[in-house]
Scaffold this active site. Structure first.
Site: not given
Length: 432
Positions: A40, A95, A170, A204-205
């Site tokens: 820091y 995930k 997805d 769908g996707a």
């Protein structure tokens, strides 16, 4: 076909999730005054000035190069639908756990709120604006659980705007793993991809991207069904994404489409395929019934109706053979992309991932770790089309293939592929 089904109670599941599943880990020691002065103030200012002078040093002086944002608005979460960003956090944490556990990629949930229009649908412009503003910290963006059709525009536009890989799992995850399974189905059955008749239920996707992936492999005869039937040229109710995939066919229902089909790919709803539909398919058919938690038709029903006939069966579940699971893709795809600092994830990289997985399954003998995890051995064939997620060789094979493809496609800033054998036994980065 062996069923390794096990049951879980609600209490067991909630206890596992108590306190969350992720935490901040440290790569450097912080043990004394000197360490504090470097980590820091005042020492950290030198790192800031170095980045100010040359932004490329973000990749060497920060965690950016190994960090992925798992971004969602919670509008299409698993089988739960539009549950909102906050309720989606356990999935995004999960995930992140998979990224780290399987490929040593640091990932962090980024649930974003207030990106809906007045009708409650995802506002594409607002979503993109948020992601662009936070992207500087990350080496990649994994889009997750965003409802169609907004998800298509969001991925496409972010891919154009950002100089880091953007990937909607997805859309592409199931497609990449499905293609790997399809490649090996062709090997086992002796059929060629260009001659296959494929029916996809679910527009769908996932379903539309599966069509894109298998088309890139050379499959020409593809019929897609949605809840109203076949996507054919006379349908006037189709959005622009479905319109791109209409078929010139007289089939109007799923039942019609499956007659003499070689492959059924389901990313739809449980129980929509009957035994009679399976029997109407060609010799040695493939049934990829991936609806979760209950497939379009159960493996037990298929086994009973097919009796002595040859066939291949896959599901989205872990308690049956041939689980088509996105975890075989995204951790390793990002591993390869990050390691060569790819600016995009190209179709070439996706196809390379599929081919690597298919080739690994054909290799034969699996490591003892895999046998221990699943309590039985594996041999390439109808019950072992694709590797299991716990195979430690996947990083060597898939991440390497993705990195090589990124270099070949001209989207890599680094033109040297790492030695991935180090990930076979230990996948996370060593603390320094």
């Amino acid at each position: 076909m062996e069923n390794n089904h096990f049951s879980l109670t609600k209490e067991e599941i909630l206890e596992y999730h108590l306190g969350g599943k992720t935490e901040l880990g440290l790569l450097k020691k912080l043990e004394d005054q000197r360490d504090l002065s470097i980590a820091y103030t005042p020492g950290v200012s030198e790192a800031c000035k170095a980045i100010q002078e040359n932004e490329e040093k973000l990749y060497t002086l920060t965690s950016k190069g190994n960090l992925v944002a798992v971004v969602t608005d919670g509008t299409a979460v698993l089988g739960l639908g539009n549950i909102g960003a906050k309720a989606s956090i356990p999935v995004m944490e999960g995930k992140s756990v998979l990224f780290k556990s399987f490929a040593g990629v640091d990932a962090w949930p980024v649930p974003i709120e207030d990106v809906s229009d007045r009708n409650g649908h995802t506002d594409v412009d607002r979503f993109i604006d948020v992601v662009v503003k936070i992207a500087g910290m990350y080496g990649g963006i994994n889009l997750e659980d965003i409802a169609a059709p907004a998800c298509f525009a969001i991925e496409d536009r972010l891919d154009e705007i950002l100089d880091i890989p953007v990937y909607h799992d997805d859309q592409w995850g199931t497609a990449i793993i499905t293609l790997a399974a399809l490649k090996n189905y062709c090997v086992i059955s002796g059929k060629e991809a260009k001659n296959l008749s494929v029916v996809i239920n679910g527009a769908g996707a996932a379903g539309l991207r599966i069509a894109d992936m298998i088309s890139a492999e050379g499959v020409e005869d593809i019929v897609i069904c949605d809840s109203k039937g076949v996507l054919h040229r006379e349908r006037i109710d189709l959005n622009e994404h479905k319109q791109k995939h209409v078929a010139d066919t007289s089939a109007r229902t799923l039942e019609d489409a499956l007659q003499n089909a070689d492959v059924f790919i389901g990313v739809s709803v449980a129980g929509c395929v009957t035994p009679e539909m399976v029997l109407s398919m060609s010799d040695y058919p493939a049934i990829f019934a991936m609806s979760n938690p209950d497939p379009e038709i159960s493996p037990e029903v298929v086994q009973d109706v097919m009796k002595g006939r040859e066939y291949v069966m896959a599901t989205g579940r872990s308690d049956y053979p041939n689980q088509i699971n996105n975890v075989l893709g995204f951790p390793f795809i990002f591993r390869g992309a990050l390691d060569v600092r790819a600016s995009k994830i190209t179709m070439g990289m996706k196809i390379a991932a599929s081919e690597a997985l298919a080739a690994l399954a054909r290799k034969g003998k699996v490591p003892e770790k895999v046998k221990k995890a699943y309590k039985h051995d594996f041999e390439f064939g109808p019950d072992y089309l694709i590797p299991t997620p716990f195979d430690p060789r996947i990083t060597e094979w898939e991440a390497k293939a993705v990195a090589e493809a990124a270099i070949k496609d001209g989207v890599a800033a680094i033109d040297k592929v790492p030695d991935y054998t180090k990930y076979s036994e230990k996948k996370s980065r060593e603390k320094k």
